[in-house]
Each structure stands twice: as structure tokens, then as C-alpha cells.
Enzyme design. Structure first.
Site, mmCIF file in Angstrom:
data_model
loop_
_atom_site.group_PDB
_atom_site.id
_atom_site.type_symbol
_atom_site.label_atom_id
_atom_site.label_comp_id
_atom_site.label_asym_id
_atom_site.label_seq_id
_atom_site.Cartn_x
_atom_site.Cartn_y
_atom_site.Cartn_z
ATOM 1 N N ASP A 107 -0.994 -12.576 6.757
ATOM 2 C CA ASP A 107 -0.621 -13.207 6.712
ATOM 3 C C ASP A 107 -0.568 -14.075 8.129
ATOM 4 O OD1 ASP A 107 0.581 -13.017 4.403
ATOM 5 O OD2 ASP A 107 2.624 -12.824 5.654
ATOM 6 N N LYS A 140 -7.281 2.715 10.083
ATOM 7 C CA LYS A 140 -6.314 3.419 11.251
ATOM 8 C C LYS A 140 -7.439 4.730 11.171
ATOM 9 C CE LYS A 140 -2.644 4.014 13.821
ATOM 10 N NZ LYS A 140 -2.873 2.727 15.109
ATOM 11 N N ASP A 177 -3.867 -2.414 14.395
ATOM 12 C CA ASP A 177 -2.583 -2.574 15.106
ATOM 13 C C ASP A 177 -3.714 -3.327 16.527
ATOM 14 O OD1 ASP A 177 -4.548 -0.170 16.615
ATOM 15 O OD2 ASP A 177 -2.493 1.038 17.379
ATOM 16 N N TYR A 219 0.064 0.194 -1.593
ATOM 17 C CA TYR A 219 0.288 -0.526 -3.000
ATOM 18 C C TYR A 219 0.144 0.169 -4.761
ATOM 19 C CZ TYR A 219 0.981 -4.711 -0.370
ATOM 20 O OH TYR A 219 1.359 -5.718 -0.225
ATOM 21 N N ASP A 236 -2.879 -7.645 3.686
ATOM 22 C CA ASP A 236 -1.788 -8.232 3.468
ATOM 23 C C ASP A 236 -0.991 -8.622 5.028
ATOM 24 O OD1 ASP A 236 1.111 -9.269 2.274
ATOM 25 O OD2 ASP A 236 2.457 -7.418 2.991
HETATM 26 C C1 IPM Z 1 0.541 -11.612 -0.524
HETATM 27 C C2 IPM Z 1 1.925 -10.825 -1.516
HETATM 28 C C3 IPM Z 1 1.647 -9.940 -2.492
HETATM 29 C C4 IPM Z 1 1.423 -8.124 -1.947
HETATM 30 C C5 IPM Z 1 3.093 -9.386 -2.904
HETATM 31 C C6 IPM Z 1 4.022 -10.469 -3.857
HETATM 32 C C7 IPM Z 1 3.767 -8.187 -3.500
HETATM 33 O O1 IPM Z 1 2.915 -10.466 0.018
HETATM 34 O O2 IPM Z 1 -0.091 -11.637 -1.874
HETATM 35 O O3 IPM Z 1 -0.140 -11.004 0.241
HETATM 36 O O4 IPM Z 1 2.055 -7.522 -0.964
HETATM 37 O O5 IPM Z 1 0.517 -8.293 -2.183
HETATM 38 MG MG MG Z 2 1.174 -10.653 1.855
#
Ligand code: IPM
Ligand code: MG
Length: 362
Positions: A251, A191, A223, A142, A247
Site C-alpha cells: 500500500d 523483522k 520498519d 493471515y 500487505d
Molecule cells: C490486499 C487486501 C487484503 C489483504 C484484504 C482485503 C484481506 O488488503 O489484497 O492487500 O490483506 O491481503
Molecule cells: Mg492490502
């Protein structure tokens, strides 16, 4: 206690969900005799529109002068064509880096009332889902150099992924310390079969393990981890991983708990000032419709009370109110079962009001 909170309403559903969290904080302050004041901060797409910059310097300064920062969400299709460095998300990344919050903590815990909303089979859910992802937040790919150059008459895009030992060590410590406060199991995810940065990650984690003999350390390739999270999430206690893996996995982890709308997160650095936000995005498709789920943001406010202001009773009070509202069957659209059996649909503001009505001083 008197505390000043920098409030970033952001874009999309950001303003409406943050509004509910602020109402909850005000009620908690009244119940427990605290004073919370709020400083509005522009960040994201709205800041681009207003100031031509997703995070103007004065806005970052307001956050650095505050006791803690509460954030809704940023971004949206309106700013899709804005060049990379000026994108709304860049404001968020600059805020995280500017505040030095290298440790992002994302709990994945199933609320018993919402167990049926998990896409996983009942027999997997029944084994329990309660783990924490500790994500490195201000390093890695990032924050490496991003560039698109022209080579041999075609565009070539380069994103640099680098980690130093000290960056890995400080997040590793958070992983071990967090595990120590929980079930004492830490899974380091990387990884290392491909990446140098991951090989260094693994080495540093094993060095640290010697200082934490009471914590059981395991390694997992990212993975495989993605697969294990849906196969048997009960095996995880704390996962520590680098920025981009965290990240993606967070999710996935949120989805198996039923709704991404329920999950808060804290981001902390060296001091007590933190950045608190729900892990979901700005959902521009439902913005302003009063149907968004404010619970992730309300729980983020509870985390702020717990971790930045050291007010565990007040945090418990908010979490208990959320649980009571879920018990009474109220659900925002994202967590409403298809047949709505035994449930009552609530809008964003109504959900905020219900939680406020259920706040009881413990
Ligand atoms: C998160 C989001 C952010 C990230 C984006 C909006 C830049 O997806 O906080 O997980 O990737 O960190
Ligand atoms: Mg995210």
C-alpha cells in the site's frame, strides 16, 4: 486461443471496474483472433447476502475449473459486523489458499504522466521508482490460528504467525527468479531482530542466494524498509517479504507512485492459473457513481494475458493503450491534478472506452 476466465465482480466499485476490464479483453480478443469466455463467480459480501457464505465451495470450484481468475474487489461496511470466518475478506483468503497462489506480485512503477501525483518530492521521484514487491500470500499470520479466549476475567486475542522452511523457500525462489529478469537486486524484508519466523526467513534466503550468484541479496528490517520506500525508492528492484509485511508495504509503495487505483497484481502458484486483481479495495463510498479508476483492473487483465496465457503482445497492447490515454490528458478523479491543468476528467466507463479506442494491434 480460447480461454475461460472466472470473473469475480465483487462488492463496492468491483462490478464497474471489472466491466471495463472485460470490455478491454473482448476488444483484444477481436483484434488478435482469440475467444475469451467468462464464468461469473460470486465472492465477498454479495456472496454472503446471496448464499450465506463469502465463498461457497461451488464458486471456488468454478475458479479451479477456469484458465484464470479476474477479480475486482470485495468488502464494505455493510458486512463489518459479520463474524470473522464469514467476513467478505475471508472469501478472498480462502480463494487464494484454495487456488494455491502463494506468490503475489505487486509492481510499484511510476507512470511518467502521473509523476506530479506522487506525494514525494520531485527530486526523489526523478531518481526513478520501479520496483516489484513479491509478497508471500497464503501463509504467515493471515493463516495461523486466530482466537479470542477468556483469561483472568478478560478477553485475550491470539493470532499465530508461522512459516515453514519450504514455504519460505518457494517464495524466495520467486523473488530470486524475478530479480534475475530485472536489475538483479533482491531485498529480503523481515523483522529478524524480534521474530523467530523472520530469523528463519533470513536464513533460508541466504541459503538460496548460493544458487543465484548473479543476484545481489540484501536484508532489511521491515520498519527500516517502510522508511526507505519514502526516502529513496530508487534503491529497490525486487522486495521479497512475508504476507502481512507485504500487505502493508505494498500500500505504501502504491501511494508513492501517485494512485493506488493504477496498480495491478498477479497471484500465482505452481501452474499457469492465476488470480489477477487491482491492489485497491472496494471503495464503497464511491460505488455505482461511475467515477472509480478502472486502470488497475485493466492492467491486471493485461498481466493475466502475459503471465497465465503467455500473450505478451496482447498485454503490451493494453499497456500501450493506457499510456496513450494518459498522454492525451484524460484522468479519473483519483489521478486528476488539483488545478486539473491540461487534463480532462473521465468517468469509469469513459476511461474504459478511451482505452478500448486506443488499442492497436502491434
Ligand atoms: C490486499 C487486501 C487484503 C489483504 C484484504 C482485503 C484481506 O488488503 O489484497 O492487500 O490483506 O491481503
Ligand atoms: Mg492490502
Amino acid at each position: 486461443m480460447t480461454r475461460n476466465i472466472a470473473v469475480i465482480r465483487g462488492d463496492g466499485i468491483g462490478p464497474e471496474i471489472v466491466e471495463q476490464a472485460v470490455r478491454v479483453l473482448d476488444r483484444v480478443a477481436a483484434l488478435y483472433g482469440h475467444t475469451f469466455t467468462y464464468t461469473d463467480v460470486d465472492m465477498g459480501g454479495n456472496a454472503i447476502d446471496k448464499w450465506g457464505d463469502p465463498l461457497p465451495r461451488e464458486m471456488l470450484d468454478k475458479c479451479l475449473e477456469s484458465d484464470s481468475v479476474l477479480l475486482g474487489a470485495v468488502g464494505g461496511p455493510k458486512w463489518n459486523d459479520v463474524p470473522g470466518p464469514m467476513r467478505p475478506e475471508k472469501g478472498l483468503l480462502r480463494l487464494r489458499a484454495g487456488m494455491g497462489v502463494y506468490s503475489n506480485n505487486r509492481p510499484a512503477k511510476i507512470w511518467p504522466q502521473l509523476a506530479a501525483a506522487s506525494p514525494l518530492k520531485q527530486e526523489i521521484v526523478d531518481k526513478g521508482i520501479d520496483f516489484l514487491i513479491v509478497r508471500e500470500l497464503i501463509g504467515g499470520i493471515y493463516f495461523g490460528k486466530h482466537e479470542t479466549v477468556s483469561q483472568n476475567a478478560e478477553a485475550v486475542a491470539i493470532d499465530e504467525l508461522r512459516y515453514s522452511e519450504s514455504e519460505i523457500r518457494r517464495i524466495g525462489r520467486i523473488g530470486f527468479e524475478s530479480a534475475r529478469k530485472r536489475r538483479k537486486k533482491l531485498c529480503s524484508v523481515e523483522k529478524s531482530n524480534v521474530l523467530d519466523s523472520s530469523r528463519l526467513w533470513k536464513k533460508v534466503m541466504h541459503q538460496l542466494a548460493e544458487e543465484y550468484p548473479d543476484v545481489e541479496l540484501s536484508d532489511m528490517l521491515v520498519d527500516n524498509c517502510a522508511m526507505q520506500i519514502v526516502k529513496d525508492p530508487s534503491q529497490f528492484d525486487v522486495i521479497v517479504t512475508e504476507n502481512m509485511f507485504g500487505d502493508i508495504l505494498s500500500d505504501e509503495a502504491s501511494m508513492i507512485t501517485g494512485s493506488i487505483g493504477m496498480i495491478p497484481s498477479s497471484s500465482l502458484g505452481a501452474g499457469s492459473r492465476g488470480l489477477y486483481e487491482p491492489i485497491h479495495g472496494s471503495a464503497p463510498d464511491i460505488a455505482g457513481m461511475d467515477i472509480a479508476n478502472p486502470i488497475g483492473t485493466i492492467l491486471a487483465a493485461a498481466m493475466m494475458l502475459r503471465y497465465s496465457f503467455d500473450l505478451p503482445q496482447e498485454a503490451d497492447c493494453i499497456e500501450a493503450a493506457v499510456s496513450a490515454v494518459l498522454d492525451s490528458g484524460y484522468r479519473t478523479a483519483d489521478i486528476l491534478p488539483k488545478d486539473a491543468a491540461g487534463c480532462k476528467k473521465a468517468g469509469c466507463r469513459e476511461m474504459g472506452s478511451l482505452i478500448i479506442e486506443n488499442l492497436r494491434k502491434g
